[in-house]
Design a protein around this motif. Sequence first.
Motif, PDB file in Angstrom:
ATOM      1  N   LEU A 259      46.120   2.576   7.490  1.00 52.16           N
ATOM      2  CA  LEU A 259      45.072   2.517   8.501  1.00 52.16           C
ATOM      3  C   LEU A 259      45.040   3.762   9.378  1.00 52.16           C
ATOM      4  O   LEU A 259      46.072   4.277   9.800  1.00 52.16           O
ATOM      5  N   SER A 260      43.838   4.232   9.629  1.00 55.22           N
ATOM      6  CA  SER A 260      43.548   5.219  10.660  1.00 55.22           C
ATOM      7  C   SER A 260      42.217   4.819  11.269  1.00 55.22           C
ATOM      8  O   SER A 260      41.473   4.001  10.692  1.00 55.22           O
ATOM      9  N   LEU A 261      41.894   5.377  12.418  1.00 56.24           N
ATOM     10  CA  LEU A 261      40.595   5.050  13.004  1.00 56.24           C
ATOM     11  C   LEU A 261      39.465   5.446  12.067  1.00 56.24           C
ATOM     12  O   LEU A 261      38.466   4.727  11.926  1.00 56.24           O
ATOM     13  N   ASP A 315      35.337  -8.390   7.043  1.00 54.88           N
ATOM     14  CA  ASP A 315      35.416  -9.653   7.765  1.00 54.88           C
ATOM     15  C   ASP A 315      36.454  -9.648   8.883  1.00 54.88           C
ATOM     16  O   ASP A 315      36.347 -10.436   9.830  1.00 54.88           O
ATOM     17  N   ASN A 316      37.490  -8.805   8.763  1.00 51.71           N
ATOM     18  CA  ASN A 316      38.517  -8.799   9.807  1.00 51.71           C
ATOM     19  C   ASN A 316      38.770  -7.421  10.408  1.00 51.71           C
ATOM     20  O   ASN A 316      39.698  -7.242  11.197  1.00 51.71           O
ATOM     21  N   VAL A 317      37.963  -6.427  10.047  1.00 53.85           N
ATOM     22  CA  VAL A 317      38.198  -5.078  10.538  1.00 53.85           C
ATOM     23  C   VAL A 317      38.029  -4.988  12.053  1.00 53.85           C
ATOM     24  O   VAL A 317      38.761  -4.248  12.732  1.00 53.85           O
ATOM     25  N   ASP A 318      37.093  -5.740  12.621  1.00 50.75           N
ATOM     26  CA  ASP A 318      36.885  -5.684  14.076  1.00 50.75           C
ATOM     27  C   ASP A 318      38.124  -6.190  14.825  1.00 50.75           C
ATOM     28  O   ASP A 318      38.479  -5.665  15.887  1.00 50.75           O
ATOM     29  N   GLU A 319      38.788  -7.190  14.268  1.00 49.46           N
ATOM     30  CA  GLU A 319      40.012  -7.700  14.891  1.00 49.46           C
ATOM     31  C   GLU A 319      41.096  -6.626  14.912  1.00 49.46           C
ATOM     32  O   GLU A 319      41.815  -6.470  15.906  1.00 49.46           O
ATOM     33  N   VAL A 320      41.206  -5.879  13.804  1.00 49.44           N
ATOM     34  CA  VAL A 320      42.221  -4.827  13.723  1.00 49.44           C
ATOM     35  C   VAL A 320      41.901  -3.691  14.691  1.00 49.44           C
ATOM     36  O   VAL A 320      42.792  -3.156  15.363  1.00 49.44           O
ATOM     37  N   LEU A 321      40.631  -3.328  14.778  1.00 50.83           N
ATOM     38  CA  LEU A 321      40.228  -2.286  15.731  1.00 50.83           C
ATOM     39  C   LEU A 321      40.529  -2.711  17.166  1.00 50.83           C
ATOM     40  O   LEU A 321      40.967  -1.896  17.992  1.00 50.83           O
ATOM     41  N   VAL A 323      42.929  -4.807  18.116  1.00 48.23           N
ATOM     42  CA  VAL A 323      44.380  -4.736  18.287  1.00 48.23           C
ATOM     43  C   VAL A 323      44.820  -3.301  18.536  1.00 48.23           C
ATOM     44  O   VAL A 323      45.697  -3.027  19.364  1.00 48.23           O
ATOM     45  N   ASN A 324      44.184  -2.372  17.843  1.00 53.74           N
ATOM     46  CA  ASN A 324      44.570  -0.975  17.997  1.00 53.74           C
ATOM     47  C   ASN A 324      44.297  -0.452  19.402  1.00 53.74           C
ATOM     48  O   ASN A 324      45.022   0.411  19.898  1.00 53.74           O
ATOM     49  N   VAL A 325      43.260  -0.974  20.033  1.00 54.95           N
ATOM     50  CA  VAL A 325      42.967  -0.582  21.417  1.00 54.95           C
ATOM     51  C   VAL A 325      43.980  -1.206  22.371  1.00 54.95           C
ATOM     52  O   VAL A 325      44.485  -0.564  23.296  1.00 54.95           O
ATOM     53  N   THR A 326      44.308  -2.472  22.132  1.00 52.10           N
ATOM     54  CA  THR A 326      45.218  -3.201  23.014  1.00 52.10           C
ATOM     55  C   THR A 326      46.663  -2.752  22.847  1.00 52.10           C
ATOM     56  O   THR A 326      47.411  -2.637  23.821  1.00 52.10           O
ATOM     57  N   TYR A 327      47.069  -2.495  21.591  1.00 49.43           N
ATOM     58  CA  TYR A 327      48.443  -2.101  21.282  1.00 49.43           C
ATOM     59  C   TYR A 327      48.418  -0.820  20.450  1.00 49.43           C
ATOM     60  O   TYR A 327      48.581  -0.861  19.223  1.00 49.43           O
ATOM     61  N   PRO A 328      48.207   0.313  21.077  1.00 48.52           N
ATOM     62  CA  PRO A 328      48.042   1.566  20.331  1.00 48.52           C
ATOM     63  C   PRO A 328      49.240   1.868  19.432  1.00 48.52           C
ATOM     64  O   PRO A 328      50.394   1.747  19.844  1.00 48.52           O
ATOM     65  N   GLY A 329      48.921   2.259  18.204  1.00 44.50           N
ATOM     66  CA  GLY A 329      49.950   2.698  17.274  1.00 44.50           C
ATOM     67  C   GLY A 329      50.576   1.625  16.429  1.00 44.50           C
ATOM     68  O   GLY A 329      51.192   1.922  15.395  1.00 44.50           O
ATOM     69  N   VAL A 330      50.449   0.362  16.819  1.00 41.20           N
ATOM     70  CA  VAL A 330      51.107  -0.711  16.069  1.00 41.20           C
ATOM     71  C   VAL A 330      50.537  -0.838  14.662  1.00 41.20           C
ATOM     72  O   VAL A 330      51.267  -1.060  13.698  1.00 41.20           O
ATOM     73  N   ARG A 331      49.216  -0.676  14.523  1.00 39.13           N
ATOM     74  CA  ARG A 331      48.599  -0.826  13.214  1.00 39.13           C
ATOM     75  C   ARG A 331      48.533   0.488  12.442  1.00 39.13           C
ATOM     76  O   ARG A 331      47.976   0.548  11.345  1.00 39.13           O
ATOM     77  N   GLY A 332      49.066   1.552  12.987  1.00 36.94           N
ATOM     78  CA  GLY A 332      49.035   2.828  12.285  1.00 36.94           C
ATOM     79  C   GLY A 332      47.745   3.588  12.474  1.00 36.94           C
ATOM     80  O   GLY A 332      47.578   4.662  11.923  1.00 36.94           O
ATOM     81  N   ALA A 333      46.819   3.031  13.229  1.00 42.49           N
ATOM     82  CA  ALA A 333      45.518   3.665  13.402  1.00 42.49           C
ATOM     83  C   ALA A 333      45.572   4.678  14.532  1.00 42.49           C
ATOM     84  O   ALA A 333      45.940   4.347  15.649  1.00 42.49           O
ATOM     85  N   SER A 334      45.204   5.916  14.218  1.00 38.44           N
ATOM     86  CA  SER A 334      45.202   6.951  15.253  1.00 38.44           C
ATOM     87  C   SER A 334      44.113   7.961  14.954  1.00 38.44           C
ATOM     88  O   SER A 334      43.491   7.903  13.908  1.00 38.44           O
TER      89      SER A 334
END
Length: 334
Positions: A259-261, A315-321, A323-334
């Motif tokens: 994952l990345s942004l 179907d679940n990408v918005d949830e992951v996005l 989470v990435n705002v709330t907990y930066p870096g946890v999902r690997g998205a940067s």
Amino acid sequence: MNMLPASLARRGVAAVAFLGVCVLASLSAAGAASAQDKPRIVMLGGPLWDPFFGAMKKGGDDAARDLNVDYQWITGTDPNNFVADYAKLVKQAASQKPAAMVIGNYFPDTLDPIIKEITASGIPVIIQHDGGASWRDIGAISYVGFSARDLGRSVGEREIKAGAKFGLCVNHVPGNTTLDLDCLGYNDAFKAAGGDSKVLTIQFSDASNPTFVSSAIRGALQSDQRIDAIWTIGAVQGVASVEAVKQSGRKIVNASLGLSLGSLEALKNGDLLFIADLQPYLDGYYALLAAYQYVQYKMLPMGQISTGPLMITKDNVDEVLKVNVTYPGVRGAS
């Protein structure tokens, strides 16, 4: 949420459930520990220019904080000499005689003999993410990660269900047996369905250059009109593949891993069909947790600790996005 076959999912859930219970006990014990009781654990992982390994490091960082562990993350920085540098770092870390080591075995041909010497010396080693095929043979006490061939097969089956008949697996770390197995599993799926696939190899030193990667994929598409599906095994390469497909003007079933942004936005926009998320944060957290529990209590989950994949779709990408705002870096998205 979409997972691998039920048998694999059950093993992953069992391991996570076990670890979740043990976290509570470990946190309680760690809170009472004095500074001199801290075990020293080193974790050797991949380069931090890849957001995948940033999430893995964050998992290790958070576990070390929660467990009150003296912990160090170690990685190489030179993509042109990563294998040799990484092997040297593994040896150097072992020479300091830590209480335990967590090692990403990215290049088994080079690292297996080194790790075997380390385990023979009495240092407990947990293999993390890469090296799942050989961890028992080299004396490691556990493996935290996933089944690479099963992952590739699952990705291929999803693309075939979307209409693909001939896939392109983009391997950007030649010599890494995990990615080799990813592509073998991918080919397994296409062969079983009466189709086929091929591998596009990109040198690791070029893998973080989106322009180079995009050009290489576009060249593969131009030279082989049979290709109607792509699987890139990294977020940087996934974003680059989107540009390549657009420039080709062809209809391609396109999927990625990690994952990345940029890759999440591509998924949300429909440019990627899905992303296989190996949840590297869990790799880092659970590997350090398991090492800590073994050092402190001589307790260890039996067998492989499965941490992925989780399939991210529209179907679940918005949830992951979110989470990435709330907990930066946890999902690997940067």
